[in-house]
Structures are given as structure tokens and as C-alpha cells.
Design a protein around this motif. Structure first.
Motif, short mmCIF file in Angstrom:
data_model
loop_
_atom_site.label_atom_id
_atom_site.label_comp_id
_atom_site.label_asym_id
_atom_site.label_seq_id
_atom_site.Cartn_x
_atom_site.Cartn_y
_atom_site.Cartn_z
N TYR A 29 -100.28 30.95 59.38
CA TYR A 29 -99.08 30.69 58.58
C TYR A 29 -99.05 31.49 57.28
N SER A 53 -101.06 24.21 52.30
CA SER A 53 -100.55 25.58 52.17
C SER A 53 -100.18 25.81 50.72
N ILE A 69 -98.47 22.35 49.28
CA ILE A 69 -97.79 21.47 50.23
C ILE A 69 -98.78 20.99 51.28
N LYS A 70 -98.62 19.73 51.68
CA LYS A 70 -99.46 19.14 52.71
C LYS A 70 -98.77 19.31 54.05
N VAL A 71 -99.51 19.87 55.01
CA VAL A 71 -98.94 20.19 56.33
C VAL A 71 -99.71 19.44 57.42
N GLU A 83 -95.05 17.98 60.17
CA GLU A 83 -94.37 17.63 58.94
C GLU A 83 -94.97 18.39 57.78
N VAL A 84 -94.14 18.59 56.77
CA VAL A 84 -94.55 19.21 55.52
C VAL A 84 -94.12 18.29 54.39
N SER A 86 -93.90 18.20 50.34
CA SER A 86 -93.95 19.05 49.16
C SER A 86 -93.74 18.17 47.92
N ARG A 91 -89.31 17.04 51.88
CA ARG A 91 -90.09 16.90 53.10
C ARG A 91 -89.40 17.68 54.21
#
Length: 146
Positions: A29, A53, A69-71, A83-84, A86, A91
Motif C-alpha cells: 500500500y 499507515s 491511520i489504523k487499517v 476498514e480504515v 483516521s 472512517r
């Protein structure tokens, strides 16, 4: 919470198994989204992978902001989804549907952007759309090495 649905369908000149393998790897990514410059804290769990990320935003050409951001990423028989989350109330739910298409793969890239209020949604959805359209070209270009 307000939301916006974004969809893009494109062709990648590589077989679905190769595209799936590429999209299943967090390090892929970096650069696949023009904003993502780093992936860290990768945790592989049964059925999903979680990671952070680093999205780099530039303002006025010289001000830089790194958004962490949590992925969450899950592989399915049809592709990749997750899901992401931020900071700031944004989201995203995402899905890359993969289907054989001649000698390559048809990719259906679907994003649902959620935000706490309208102006933030418009900004986040606009950025997400830019990334989504760029991702089609990057993934097609990378296909030569998959």
C-alpha cells in the motif's frame, strides 16, 4: 454520521491470484495510495491483518502533516476488504472485488467514506476519490512485476 460511496472499475493485466497476493500485503500500500508513505506495526491475526499507515499531506507546498491511520485488511474468496480509521472522525470501508477478465483481472474498487459532518465528508471523499483513481493506474503499472 454522513457518508459517500465511491466506485471505480478497472483492468489490471495480471491474474487475480497475483493481484490478490499483492493487495493482501500491507507493504504494497506504500505508493499504491499516493498519500501512503509508510506502513508500520503490522499485526497478523487469524482472518485479518492490522497495521498503521502513514498518510502524508502537504499544504501550501511546504507544510507537511503525517496522518496515522489504523487499517484492518481481510482476504476473501472475492478479493480484499476492510476498514480504515483516521483521526478527526473519518472512517472508510473498502473492498477490492477481483474477477478474471481475459488474461488479467477486473478490479472493482469500492469505498464508503464516513465523516462526522458534511464539510469534512466532502474533503475526505474528494481526497479518497483522487487516491482511488490514482490507484487504478499504479496497480496496472505494478502488474508487470506481479
Amino acid at each position: 454520521m454522513a457518508e459517500s460511496l465511491l466506485r471505480n472499475v478497472f483492468h489490471v493485466p495480471a491474474p487475480p491470484s497475483a493481484v490478490l497476493a499483492h493487495l493482501s500485503e500491507p507493504s504494497s500500500y506504500v505508493g499504491l495510495s499516493p498519500l501512503v508513505v509508510e506502513v508500520r506495526d503490522v499485526r497478523r491475526e487469524p482472518g485479518e491483518t492490522r497495521f498503521v499507515s502513514v498518510e502524508r499531506f502537504r499544504f501550501l507546498g511546504f507544510l507537511k502533516y503525517d496522518n496515522l491511520i489504523k487499517v484492518t485488511l481481510r482476504c476473501t474468496a472475492e478479493g480484499v476488504e476492510g476498514e480504515v480509521d483516521s483521526p478527526g472522525g473519518v472512517r472508510l470501508d473498502y473492498r477490492f472485488g477481483l474477477a478474471a477478465d481475459g488474461a488479467g483481472t477486473e478490479v472493482e474498487d469500492v469505498l464508503t467514506v464516513h465523516a462526522t459532518f458534511g464539510p469534512l465528508l466532502r474533503y475526505a471523499a474528494g481526497k479518497a476519490r483522487e487516491v482511488q483513481l490514482a490507484r487504478a493506474g499504479v496497480l496496472a503499472e505494478r502488474a508487470r512485476t506481479l
